[in-house]
Design a protein around this motif. Structure first.
Motif, PDB file in Angstrom:
ATOM      1  N   ARG A 159      36.171  -3.429 -54.631  1.00 52.77           N
ATOM      2  CA  ARG A 159      37.137  -4.403 -55.523  1.00 52.77           C
ATOM      3  C   ARG A 159      37.270  -3.543 -56.888  1.00 52.77           C
ATOM      4  O   ARG A 159      38.711  -4.287 -57.459  1.00 52.77           O
ATOM      5  N   GLU A 204      40.216  -4.499 -49.542  1.00 55.19           N
ATOM      6  CA  GLU A 204      39.350  -5.452 -50.418  1.00 55.19           C
ATOM      7  C   GLU A 204      38.698  -6.627 -49.502  1.00 55.19           C
ATOM      8  O   GLU A 204      37.620  -6.993 -49.465  1.00 55.19           O
ATOM      9  N   ASP A 205      39.687  -7.229 -48.601  1.00 54.45           N
ATOM     10  CA  ASP A 205      39.275  -8.149 -47.779  1.00 54.45           C
ATOM     11  C   ASP A 205      37.980  -7.720 -46.848  1.00 54.45           C
ATOM     12  O   ASP A 205      37.218  -8.497 -46.346  1.00 54.45           O
ATOM     13  N   ASP A 208      34.797  -7.798 -48.543  1.00 56.43           N
ATOM     14  CA  ASP A 208      34.419  -9.138 -48.748  1.00 56.43           C
ATOM     15  C   ASP A 208      33.614  -9.738 -47.242  1.00 56.43           C
ATOM     16  O   ASP A 208      32.627 -10.505 -47.110  1.00 56.43           O
ATOM     17  N   GLN A 211      30.353  -8.196 -47.125  1.00 57.34           N
ATOM     18  CA  GLN A 211      29.595  -9.037 -47.866  1.00 57.34           C
ATOM     19  C   GLN A 211      28.958 -10.209 -47.282  1.00 57.34           C
ATOM     20  O   GLN A 211      27.809 -10.550 -47.313  1.00 57.34           O
TER      21      GLN A 211
END
Length: 219
Positions: A159, A204-205, A208, A211
């Motif tokens: 990120r 970045e997605d 996520d 995560q």
């Protein structure tokens, strides 16, 4: 956590192969722009060879994606299967984006103002670091789950790199509209920059997604 039986070990190998195809695609993409910006009149044949290499890597990634989906249809619980399919489809988008941009630049014989070259190459360099981090994150998710479950710094690093790309994108947006060129050209180059930065957004997605997968498995 992810438990891979002997039957499912094949899935791990295919994930690795797919990631390698995606990385190979991005590496050729980076070489493509390095050559494009290296001289006033880059060799069209050399550019075509790199574009073809990007196409080949993207095709290989697509084949591996379909193979993974087929394998996953025969294994794992439905929820985990859906998560892993979503993960590999998102990863495949990196290769797709590289292919689309390289094709556009090559076929339209795009002449990008020199004042933008250094920052575009910086975007590519940062995105390469992001991609390497993503590769590591996916590898840990599948092979060292307990490590990434306890320490998720690698996701924060992804990120952080994306934020750097965002900053360059905004700066280039301003710079493009200060150039003494037509509005049509300004929009054209701005769109190219946005498309290139989209690769960073995709990565970045993916971080996520990882995560969320980890959070949903917290006790």
């Amino acid at each position: 956590m992810f438990i891979f039986s002997n039957k499912n070990q094949k899935v791990l190998g295919c994930f690795s192969d797919h990631l390698n195809d995606v990385r190979g695609c991005f590496e050729k993409f980076s070489e493509f722009f390095g050559l494009l910006f290296s001289e006033d009149s880059p060799d069209r044949n050399a550019l075509q060879s790199l574009k073809t290499a990007i196409d080949n890597c993207e095709d290989a990634a697509d084949r591996e994606l379909r193979h993974i989906v087929d394998l996953l249809s025969q294994s794992f619980l439905p929820a985990t299967r859906s998560e892993l399919i979503s993960l590999v489809v998102s990863t495949d988008e990196v290769a797709n984006q590289c292919q689309e941009i390289a094709r556009q630049v090559y076929l339209e014989k795009m002449e990008i103002p020199k004042v933008l070259h250094a920052d575009i190459l910086e975007i590519i360099s940062i995105t390469k670091r992001q991609l390497d981090l993503m590769y590591g994150a996916v590898d840990k998710l599948l092979n060292e789950y307990n490590v990434i479950f306890k320490d998720r710094k690698i996701l924060d690093d992804i990120r952080s790199e994306e934020s750097m790309v965002d900053n360059i994108e905004h700066m280039l947006h301003e710079r493009i509209f200060e150039l003494d060129i037509s509005l049509c050209e300004k929009v054209y180059y701005r769109t190219l920059i946005c498309d290139m930065c989209q690769i960073s957004d995709i990565i970045e997605d993916i971080s996520d997604q990882i995560q969320v997968m980890l959070v949903e498995r917290e006790s």
